[in-house]
Enzyme design. Structure first.
Site, PDB file in Angstrom:
ATOM      1  N   HIS A 467       0.834  -1.213   0.000  1.00 45.82           N
ATOM      2  CA  HIS A 467       0.000   0.000   0.000  1.00 45.82           C
ATOM      3  C   HIS A 467       0.866   1.260   0.000  1.00 45.82           C
ATOM      4  O   HIS A 467       0.707   2.148  -0.845  1.00 45.82           O
ATOM      5  CB  HIS A 467      -0.912  -0.020   1.239  1.00 45.82           C
ATOM      6  CG  HIS A 467      -1.782   1.179   1.379  1.00 45.82           C
ATOM      7  ND1 HIS A 467      -3.119   1.175   1.045  1.00 45.82           N
ATOM      8  CD2 HIS A 467      -1.523   2.445   1.812  1.00 45.82           C
ATOM      9  CE1 HIS A 467      -3.637   2.367   1.262  1.00 45.82           C
ATOM     10  NE2 HIS A 467      -2.694   3.176   1.735  1.00 45.82           N
ATOM     11  N   GLU A 468       1.790   1.331   0.958  1.00 43.88           N
ATOM     12  CA  GLU A 468       2.624   2.535   1.049  1.00 43.88           C
ATOM     13  C   GLU A 468       3.528   2.667  -0.175  1.00 43.88           C
ATOM     14  O   GLU A 468       3.824   3.762  -0.633  1.00 43.88           O
ATOM     15  CB  GLU A 468       3.451   2.526   2.341  1.00 43.88           C
ATOM     16  CG  GLU A 468       2.626   2.538   3.623  1.00 43.88           C
ATOM     17  CD  GLU A 468       1.551   3.615   3.668  1.00 43.88           C
ATOM     18  OE1 GLU A 468       1.710   4.667   3.026  1.00 43.88           O
ATOM     19  OE2 GLU A 468       0.515   3.396   4.342  1.00 43.88           O
ATOM     20  N   HIS A 471       1.708   4.399  -2.933  1.00 40.04           N
ATOM     21  CA  HIS A 471       1.825   5.855  -2.792  1.00 40.04           C
ATOM     22  C   HIS A 471       3.195   6.322  -3.303  1.00 40.04           C
ATOM     23  O   HIS A 471       3.304   7.348  -3.980  1.00 40.04           O
ATOM     24  CB  HIS A 471       1.710   6.252  -1.317  1.00 40.04           C
ATOM     25  CG  HIS A 471       0.320   6.310  -0.781  1.00 40.04           C
ATOM     26  ND1 HIS A 471      -0.702   7.008  -1.406  1.00 40.04           N
ATOM     27  CD2 HIS A 471      -0.223   5.786   0.350  1.00 40.04           C
ATOM     28  CE1 HIS A 471      -1.810   6.896  -0.679  1.00 40.04           C
ATOM     29  NE2 HIS A 471      -1.549   6.163   0.390  1.00 40.04           N
ATOM     30  N   HIS A 474       3.425   6.689  -6.955  1.00 43.47           N
ATOM     31  CA  HIS A 474       2.746   7.911  -7.377  1.00 43.47           C
ATOM     32  C   HIS A 474       3.702   9.097  -7.288  1.00 43.47           C
ATOM     33  O   HIS A 474       3.710   9.981  -8.155  1.00 43.47           O
ATOM     34  CB  HIS A 474       1.528   8.124  -6.460  1.00 43.47           C
ATOM     35  CG  HIS A 474       0.445   8.948  -7.054  1.00 43.47           C
ATOM     36  ND1 HIS A 474      -0.713   9.270  -6.364  1.00 43.47           N
ATOM     37  CD2 HIS A 474       0.304   9.548  -8.267  1.00 43.47           C
ATOM     38  CE1 HIS A 474      -1.502  10.002  -7.123  1.00 43.47           C
ATOM     39  NE2 HIS A 474      -0.909  10.190  -8.280  1.00 43.47           N
TER      40      HIS A 474
END
Length: 676
Positions: A467-468, A471, A474
């Site tokens: 998940h991290e 990010h 991105h």
């Protein structure tokens, strides 16, 4: 010499953490503010304001200040101490005042407005139009149209909010660090995994409590204890300690701080002409108003609650049959859920952990990013780091060109807040002279290696890492001209799409085969175990969905209610979460008092965005499932239309460019097993 006032003479101009001392921050911030004011004054004196000499110049102003502030506040979250916390109380009001000075400056706003008023005649591309709109709106949303009294009041509010947010977070951190569950009897450790017992023994030794075991409220200690400890009384004790953080009526109590924050946010919104804080926030979101958010959450609750009730009924029956438990309580859920999952799917964290050694899992994340986007990650010990636990990597693209710096910080310590997050030390942007590539960090709290075992991750921690890292992708793949529109600078209910979609790869055999190997034997994870992981993926999805909805509803209730009517937080929280309660509330507990996402972070009136983005991520991942999870064309489209684009265009436009249509909720409902 103050290194924060110099150019960084380090690899890729990374922060020279080895040279920076606490006493450097305040002078650097003060100097940065002064320099930014001089840059602003230059813009104010321009006779013929245009897009480049005004809007772009304003975007580029304050770079030294932003650099120092990013460093300071990232350290305050990941490696804080008493001195940094004291400095934060001095620095935050300075930054708040400076921001107000810029956004309430009538002459500067007049210059911006002159450009904005002629925008139809300007030959601007999409990204430039977005920047112009965003710049003009930021002045309006921060009081540019207020009279002098209104501006004075807005300044007071912003100063107080910056101070209260810091105090809230400090209280939560101090409460977390303060609590210890000290166990002296070996029999009280029954059910706990060997690695957790060893870590607790090591923690006790470090605290001078030889021959005992210390458990804390830090996630790697708290969560496995609640999941495996057979001693129900101790589970209850730890649960209550965790859920009564900062609400005990002492000097670390957050209740009055919450009430004050809510009053100030409401006053700020009304001052700017909005009926409440949620309406103010949602003007800049994909979900455009409170009614849309509540309708979204309530519709999802209608689908999820029946499944959640069935799950709790099944769990209650299981606990009764197994241990003659008369009534299931909240401190029983994790414990019995893990036992039931094992019985139903023959899979639990202890069975899976040997296949997810931290370093191998990191390599798995890197390999997944390489297969999707052609990225490579090289550990670089010449890049300074802020703590010995932190590792720095140089990230390169397919052509071997430098793309980003990634910091990885994975273990808990007293100066680091709980949870997991991604942050940016330096953003990406392009000027005519050069392109600035980003410096990105992911921060988690995983179990540290012990004397006999490496760091082994639970499957939930594996998904957290992915998940991290989503990010981080991105941030690292950002390809914009303007830093304020680059990378994760997107609508708040869109920012979770890149992180949540990346979790999906954890459940796929083609991805797990890349890295999931037994840390002792080197054997790959058996195919039968992968199948069981996939089957168990929906386990308690109803319960988990209702839990997330309950937090979204609580957040919306806080930010749509007249704060003068909020007197008793315990009663308010109970009422706001009533529709989502599956078990009796525990008297004396108050989740709100440590709800850092909304009272310290940026999720106020935005917590719903986790579920909102799940609709997007499930729908988007369906395309990968149709074409192959490592399909090059689909990955390139996701990179080019979502990850690289940042906030250049409205998220709905970007999503439709990738998916070919608007998102549909069907994939999420199917994935979560919520179909009736």
């Amino acid at each position: 010499m103050n290194p924060l006032l110099e150019n960084f003479n380090t690899p890729f101009e990374t922060a020279p953490f080895h040279l920076i001392k606490n006493e450097h921050f305040l002078p650097a911030i003060q100097s940065g503010i002064q320099l930014a004011k001089e840059e602003i004054n230059t813009i104010k004196e321009i006779a013929q304001p245009d897009f480049h000499n005004t809007i772009v110049a304003l975007e580029r102003s304050g770079e030294r200040l932003s650099r120092a502030a990013a460093l300071f506040f990232n350290l305050n979250a990941a490696e804080t101490n008493d001195e940094i916390q004291r400095l934060a109380k001095e620095i935050s009001p300075l930054l708040s005042a400076h921001s107000n000075d810029v956004l309430l400056d009538e002459v500067l706003f007049a210059q911006v407005k002159k450009v904005y008023d002629q925008k139809e005649g300007l030959d601007l591309n999409t990204e430039e139009k977005t920047l112009l709109d965003k710049t003009y709106k930021s002045f309006i949303r921060n009081g540019a149209l207020l009279d002098e009294n209104g501006k004075k009041r807005l300044r007071e509010i912003d100063q107080q909010l910056s101070r209260l947010g810091l105090q809230f977070g400090e209280n939560v951190l101090n409460e977390t660090n303060k609590y210890e569950l000290v166990i002296s009897e070996k029999s009280d450790l029954e059910g706990l995994p060997e690695g957790l017992i060893e870590a607790a023994s090591q923690a006790a030794e470090e605290k001078g409590k030889q021959g005992k075991w210390v458990f804390t409220l830090a996630f790697p200690s708290y969560i496995p204890f609640m999941t495996y400890a057979k001693n129900r009384a101790l589970r209850k004790k730890l649960f209550i300690a965790y859920n009564t953080k900062a609400c005990k009526g002492d000097d670390l109590d957050n209740q009055e701080i919450i009430k004050e924050i809510l009053k100030l946010k409401d006053a700020r919104a009304r001052l700017l002409g909005f009926k409440d804080f949620a309406t103010f926030v949602l003007e800049e979101r994909m979900a455009s108003d409170g009614e849309q958010v509540l309708s979204f959450l309530e519709d999802l609750l209608e689908k999820a609650r029946p499944k959640a009730e069935k799950e709790m009924a099944e769990l209650t029956a299981f606990a009764r049959k197994r241990d003659q438990l008369d009534k299931l309580q909240k401190w029983d859920i994790a414990y019995y859920a893990e036992k039931l999952k094992m019985e139903k799917y023959e899979v639990d964290d202890e069975l899976l952990k040997p296949y997810f050694e931290l370093n191998s899992t990191i390599e798995g994340v890197f390999t997944t990013a390489k297969k999707l986007y052609g990225l490579s990650f090289e550990a670089n010990s010449s890049i300074p780091v802020y703590h010995p636990d932190v590792k720095a990597y140089e990230v390169k693209n397919e052509a071997g060109k430098h793309l980003a710096v990634l910091y990885a910080d994975f273990f808990p310590r007293p100066g680091k807040r709980n949870g997991a997050w991604m942050t940016i030390y330096r953003g990406q942007k392009k000027t005519t002279e050069r392109e600035q590539r980003p410096h990105v960090s992911i921060v988690c709290n995983f179990t540290k290696p012990t004397k006999t075992k490496p760091s082994l991750l639970t499957f939930n921690e594996v998904t957290t890492l992915f998940h991290e890292f989503g990010h981080a992708l991105h941030g690292m793949l950002a390809d914009g001209t303007f830093e304020s529109l680059s990378g994760t600078n997107v609508y708040w209910d869109f920012v979770e799409l890149p992180s949540q979609i990346f979790e999906n790869w954890c459940y796929e055999k083609d991805c797990l085969d890349l890295f999931a190997r037994h840390y002792q034997s080197g054997e790959p994870i058996p195919e039968a175990l992968i199948e069981r992981i996939k089957k168990a993926a929906n386990f308690h999805q109803g319960y988990q969905t209702v839990r997330q909805i309950s937090l979204g509803l609580l957040d919306m209730a806080y930010h749509t209610t007249d704060p003068d009517e909020i007197e008793d937080l315990f009663a308010f929280e109970k009422k706001a979460m009533q529709a989502t309660e599956l078990l009796d509330p525990v008297p004396g507990t108050l989740m709100s008092a440590s709800f850092s996402h909304i009272f310290q972070g940026g999720y106020a009136a935005g917590y719903y965005s986790y579920k909102w983005a799940e609709v997007l991520d499930a729908d988007a991942f369906e395309l990968f499932l149709e074409r192959g999870i490592f399909d090059g064309q689909t990955a390139a489209s996701f990179r080019d239309n979502i990850l690289a684009m940042g906030g250049k265009e409205h998220p709905e436009v970007l999503y439709e460019k990738f998916r070919g249509r608007a998102p549909k909720p069907d994939a999420l409902i199917k994935r979560a097993g919520l179909l009736v």
